[in-house]
Write an enzyme that holds these catalytic residues in place. Structure first.
Site, PDB file in Angstrom:
ATOM      1  N   SER A  65      47.709  57.116 -26.352  1.00 44.30           N
ATOM      2  CA  SER A  65      47.724  57.683 -25.002  1.00 44.30           C
ATOM      3  C   SER A  65      46.941  56.791 -24.061  1.00 44.30           C
ATOM      4  CB  SER A  65      47.103  59.089 -25.014  1.00 44.30           C
ATOM      5  OG  SER A  65      46.908  59.567 -23.703  1.00 44.30           O
ATOM      6  N   TYR A  75      39.979  64.276 -27.080  1.00 45.18           N
ATOM      7  CA  TYR A  75      41.348  63.766 -27.125  1.00 45.18           C
ATOM      8  C   TYR A  75      41.358  62.247 -26.953  1.00 45.18           C
ATOM      9  CZ  TYR A  75      46.246  63.130 -25.757  1.00 45.18           C
ATOM     10  OH  TYR A  75      47.557  62.714 -25.666  1.00 45.18           O
TER      11      TYR A  75
END
Length: 253
Positions: free
Chosen positions: A148, A161
């Site tokens: 990501s 995350y």
């Protein structure tokens, strides 16, 4: 694309969104696809679309946070297809109780960090570890992991995350470095904002809606095309890379 027809590929998280689109794209290219997901009904829907279009796919219930489930998914692939040639890791815990409570460090809940890393990072390490012996035995294969932009942009929230995705980048480079000479390629894709891939309860920072340099947000098919390329013979000399597929949201060397 060259080198996908007849390949046997596991999609670890193929019920919806990017995983489902990738499973369909790989099947269109002639690969046999094992679609694993905790959402087994969604995985079965993906397989139904593939088979109705003439492709070859099987659905399996699979929990990325459970080592036994991971091993069973790989074993089922070998049993059903006679082996495995590639793996695409795309699953993650993006639920409101996990990602939605991933606040800044002072407000952190250690349980959120544990759950995030158990699924998003350790789960990927375990799927790769389970597949690698089969790839090595046959002289090579390809792995693609889902990272990501959060791994490097430095958001004021979602640190668990982001850390899990940075770990995926390191895991990807480790696999490419350790087993590259033995025919293993490992790469990662880092999506930006992809609409149509947000199950209810996902959290999307409002700023993400403003910073893409593309005239449109991403679609699951955008990532599917890139992943299919990285798993194909056309990407034979691409390994150890983390590709941003984000509409220009992140500009980096």
């Amino acid at each position: 694309m060259r080198g996908l027809r007849g390949k046997r590929i596991i999609i670890a998280g193929g019920a919806t969104g990017i995983g489902a689109a990738t499973a369909e794209r790989l099947a269109e290219e002639g690969a046999s696809v094992m679609v694993g997901d905790i959402n087994v009904a969604g995985a079965e829907s993906t397989v139904k679309r593939i088979t109705e279009a003439g492709g070859n796919a099987i659905a399996a219930e699979f929990d990325l946070g459970n080592e036994n489930s991971i091993q069973e998914l790989v074993a089922a692939t070998v049993t059903e297809f006679g082996g495995v040639d590639g793996l695409y890791n795309v699953g993650a815990d993006l639920s409101e109780p996990t990602l939605g409570r991933d606040t800044d460090l002072l407000a952190m809940d250690p349980a959120v960090w544990r759950r995030t890393h158990e699924v998003n990072l350790l789960g990927y390490a375990l799927t790769c570890r389970s597949v690698l012996p089969y790839l090595l035995d046959q002289g090579g294969g390809a792995i693609v992991n889902t990272s990501s932009n959060a791994a490097w942009i430095g958001e004021p929230e979602r640190p668990a995350y982001a850390a899990s995705k940075a770990g995926i980048n390191a895991l990807t480079r480790h696999i490419a470095s350790r087993w590259g000479k033995e025919g293993i390629r490992c790469n990662a894709v880092a999506p930006g904002l992809v609409l149509g891939d947000k199950p209810q309860g996902d959290y999307v920072p409002p700023a993400y809606l403003q910073v893409t340099r593309s005239p449109r947000p991403g679609e699951p098919a955008d990532l599917a095309a890139t992943v299919a390329f990285l798993l194909s013979g056309d990407a034979a000399w691409v390994s150890g890379q983390v590709w941003s597929v984000c509409g220009g949201m992140s500009l980096r060397d």
